[in-house]
Design an enzyme around this catalytic site. Structure first.
Site, PDB file in Angstrom:
ATOM      1  N   ASP A  99       0.850  -1.191   0.000  1.00 17.65           N
ATOM      2  CA  ASP A  99       0.000   0.000   0.000  1.00 17.65           C
ATOM      3  C   ASP A  99       0.884   1.239   0.000  1.00 17.65           C
ATOM      4  O   ASP A  99       1.655   1.463   0.935  1.00 17.65           O
ATOM      5  CB  ASP A  99      -0.915   0.005   1.227  1.00 17.65           C
ATOM      6  N   TYR A 104       3.360  10.077   0.544  1.00 19.90           N
ATOM      7  CA  TYR A 104       4.294   9.483   1.497  1.00 19.90           C
ATOM      8  C   TYR A 104       5.745   9.802   1.139  1.00 19.90           C
ATOM      9  O   TYR A 104       6.637   9.654   1.975  1.00 19.90           O
ATOM     10  CB  TYR A 104       4.123   7.958   1.558  1.00 19.90           C
ATOM     11  N   LYS A 133      -2.336   6.304  -4.262  1.00 17.96           N
ATOM     12  CA  LYS A 133      -3.439   7.216  -3.966  1.00 17.96           C
ATOM     13  C   LYS A 133      -3.214   8.593  -4.593  1.00 17.96           C
ATOM     14  O   LYS A 133      -2.083   9.075  -4.678  1.00 17.96           O
ATOM     15  CB  LYS A 133      -3.602   7.365  -2.442  1.00 17.96           C
ATOM     16  N   HIS A 166      -7.403   9.887  -2.034  1.00 15.73           N
ATOM     17  CA  HIS A 166      -6.835   9.755  -0.688  1.00 15.73           C
ATOM     18  C   HIS A 166      -7.742  10.323   0.405  1.00 15.73           C
ATOM     19  O   HIS A 166      -7.889   9.710   1.472  1.00 15.73           O
ATOM     20  CB  HIS A 166      -5.469  10.456  -0.649  1.00 15.73           C
TER      21      HIS A 166
END
Length: 372
Positions: A99, A104, A133, A166
């Site tokens: 994931d 990130y 996402k 997201h």
């Protein structure tokens, strides 16, 4: 890059080269021939990279037959310099579900690990399930595909198995984390339906096999279902015994929407330990099974029919988390854990609530402040 067709690539104005779908990759589900293709069993055995048998892993199976392993590796808060090693270790242990998300900031490092795993042999793209996402500043329809293509380029992939919106929150383009209200856009200014239409085009282009959302309430899901041509197939939300959201889970299950639980072990502030790991009920059940509290929490999430994506960068914990997929809890133990629900969010979304801005906790979750 792994899975990308070599040769000239069509340029994307203001962005990286466009990822071109690999002609050898599986056909997207929207044009797959009914009744033809892989028919996964409810539990699959994933091979290690050395070809030896791996762990028996339950899967959530989509309408077209694609299986998503019920336990995956979360990469949120996995720091650059650490995440690559964690992904390599996870793949060697038998993880096949990763994931990811552009926000990130570690997708390029993950992509390098995937490329090394492929080059080492014994691991094929179609053995993996990879999620990413769409970040909040790319909700404008014209920004959706370029955002996906950046993730594909970083990950070194021709397609994603799953792409999620997201948050049901929008920012001005280029603003990662708004600090003041003018940097935010309301959902009236940037409707989810328009963003979703652009997500659907990614499926039709063969760049994404499945699309879904994250952090969506039941009310927002119901609205999207009424407006969508392709229904969302996943909702990824915070879920653990202190925040079980039974009504949301039941709604998703009734509408063929898989639910993925992030923060399945809790997500306390940095330096703190999740209270779930020391909860007396969880600890007692763990002692009975001779396992850890974390393993009980993950086994509970899987028993609920959801996927769980715990994050770790430590090989021993990665192995222990993966082993939780084989742990069975009794009906009595499941009932004891169900009784722990208290509607407690670790990630409450308060960072989107800016003075004078369009987002409040009440309209983010579509529930009264302090409600479950």
């Amino acid at each position: 890059m792994w899975g990308l067709r070599q040769g000239p690539q069509e340029p994307v104005p203001g962005g990286p080269p466009k990822a071109v779908a690999d002609p050898g990759s599986p056909a997207p589900f929207w044009r797959a021939t009914p009744g033809i293709g892989r028919k996964p069993a409810p539990r699959e055995r994933f091979a290690h990279s050395d070809g030896s048998d791996g762990i028996a892993m339950s899967s959530l199976v989509f309408a077209n037959g694609d299986p998503m392993a019920s336990l995956g590796l979360g990469t949120w808060k996995a720091a650059p310099g650490e995440v690559g090693g964690a992904v390599t270790a996870a793949l060697e242990l038998g993880y096949r579900h990763l994931d990811c998300a552009s926000i990130y900031g570690n997708e390029a490092e993950i992509g390098a690990s995937l490329e090394r795993a492929c080059a080492a042999g014994g691991l094929q793209r179609d053995q993996l399930w990879i999620t990413s996402k769409l970040w909040n500043d790319c909700h404008a329809p014209e920004d959706v595909r370029p955002a996906l293509e950046r993730s594909l380029a970083d990950l070194g992939l021709a397609y994603l198995d799953l792409y999620l919106i997201h948050w049901p929150v929008a920012h001005r383009h280029g603003v990662m984390m708004p600090q003041e209200a003018p940097d935010q856009l309301s959902l009236e200014q940037r409707p989810i339906a328009a963003t979703w239409s652009a997500m659907e085009e990614l499926v039709r282009a063969g760049l994404v096999r499945h699309i879904g959302v994250s952090n969506f309430s039941q009310a927002k899901l119901a609205t999207l279902l009424a407006e969508a041509d392709l229904a969302p197939e996943v909702n990824q939300v915070e879920r653990h015994p202190y925040l079980q959201q039974p009504e949301l889970l039941a709604f998703c299950q009734a509408n063929a929407i898989q639910l993925t639980a992030y923060a399945p072990l809790g997500s306390p502030p940095a330096g703190a330990t999740s209270p779930l790991l020391s909860d007396p009920v969880i600890s007692t059940i763990a002692a009975v099974h001779g396992t850890s509290a974390a393993q009980v929490l993950l086994a509970w999430g899987i028993a609920c029919g959801t996927a769980v994506i715990p994050k770790s960068v430590h090989p021993q914990r990665l192995a222990a988390n993966l082993a939780a997929a084989q742990q069975a809890l009794s009906a009595s133990e499941l009932a004891q854990i169900t009784a722990l629900d208290r509607g407690e969010r670790f990630i409450d979304g308060s960072f989107w609530e800016l003075p004078g801005g369009p987002y409040t906790l009440a309209n983010l979750w579509d529930e009264p402040i302090g409600g479950a």
